[in-house]
Design an enzyme around this catalytic site. Structure first.
Site, PDB file in Angstrom:
ATOM      1  N   HIS A 124     -21.472 -39.911  -4.928  1.00 49.84           N
ATOM      2  CA  HIS A 124     -21.388 -41.380  -4.908  1.00 49.84           C
ATOM      3  C   HIS A 124     -20.510 -41.900  -6.040  1.00 49.84           C
ATOM      4  O   HIS A 124     -19.576 -42.693  -5.814  1.00 49.84           O
ATOM      5  CB  HIS A 124     -22.804 -41.952  -5.028  1.00 49.84           C
ATOM      6  N   GLU A 125     -20.788 -41.462  -7.269  1.00 46.43           N
ATOM      7  CA  GLU A 125     -20.021 -41.955  -8.422  1.00 46.43           C
ATOM      8  C   GLU A 125     -18.596 -41.415  -8.413  1.00 46.43           C
ATOM      9  O   GLU A 125     -17.649 -42.117  -8.798  1.00 46.43           O
ATOM     10  CB  GLU A 125     -20.734 -41.584  -9.725  1.00 46.43           C
ATOM     11  N   HIS A 152     -16.442 -43.624  -6.191  1.00 48.89           N
ATOM     12  CA  HIS A 152     -16.018 -44.843  -6.888  1.00 48.89           C
ATOM     13  C   HIS A 152     -14.825 -44.543  -7.803  1.00 48.89           C
ATOM     14  O   HIS A 152     -13.805 -45.239  -7.779  1.00 48.89           O
ATOM     15  CB  HIS A 152     -17.153 -45.402  -7.746  1.00 48.89           C
TER      16      HIS A 152
END
Length: 223
Positions: free
Chosen positions: A26-27, A30
């Protein structure tokens, strides 16, 4: 809501592994998307990486174990480096939840493939059960993160997407309620009657999403 430490100790390692992988992806999504759109901030801080240690937050991880809700380190993004800050901002923000949706789809595919090929039949019961637990936890965790992060409450991704979509005047009005929004969310999260009529039905969408994913995969693999 209860912490991970209150789960069955046999499944706890798989839950933690799924969370570490899912938070990291997820990170990373980003950070990578921001870097590709012209913002080097996360890259310079070493966040364009699949190393969990650069993304996991110690305090957020402890709270996850104790209270059942936690967080990773937020990825720093300087939108002034984007050619189109609002559009690129939406894409970079949405990249995190979408990465969890894609990862869940991939895990459904692999799980169905493993079952279709009968590979588990050649394994010991312990190994077969471990594969089941791993894929089940990965699918549920990633779909939970996907849905959770789309909730339009600060500091979740859904709120930042909403900020970029709304006109400036509406955005300014929305900001007046930021300090109260998260408190309201915590009340909904931990007061059972409120959760039963709000979040619980929302997260029941996980079953529908799994079925939606399973159908084309099953057709593709001839299951």
């Amino acid at each position: 809501m209860q912490g991970l430490l209150f789960n069955d100790w046999n499944t706890l390692p798989f839950i933690i592994l799924a969370l570490v992988i899912s938070f990291t992806i997820h990170e990373f999504a980003h950070a990578y998307s921001a870097y590709k759109f012209g913002d080097p901030t996360a890259y310079q801080m070493g966040r364009v990486s699949l190393n969990p240690m650069v993304h996991l937050d110690l305090f957020g991880s402890i709270v996850m174990l104790l209270a059942g809700i936690g967080w990773a380190k937020p990825v720093p993004v300087n939108r002034n480096n984007f050619k189109n800050p609002r559009l690129m901002g939406i894409i970079v923000t949405a990249a995190g939840p979408l990465s969890n949706l894609i990862l869940a789809f991939l895990c459904v595919f692999l799980y169905v493939l493993v079952q279709q090929q009968g590979w588990q039949g050649t394994m010991s019961k312990g190994s077969s059960d471990a594969i089941d637990q791993f894929f089940i936890r990965m699918i549920i965790t990633n779909l939970s993160l996907f849905l959770f992060n789309l909730i339009p409450i600060p500091p979740l991704d859904g709120y930042r997407i909403l900020q970029d979509i709304l006109p400036l005047r509406a955005n300014m009005r929305l900001q007046r309620f930021e300090q109260w929004a998260f408190i309201v969310f915590l009340l909904i999260l931990y007061i059972r009657p409120l959760r039963q009529i709000t979040l619980d039905p929302y997260f029941m969408l996980i079953d529908d999403i799994i079925n939606w994913m399973y159908r084309p995969i099953a057709a593709m693999l001839g299951v």
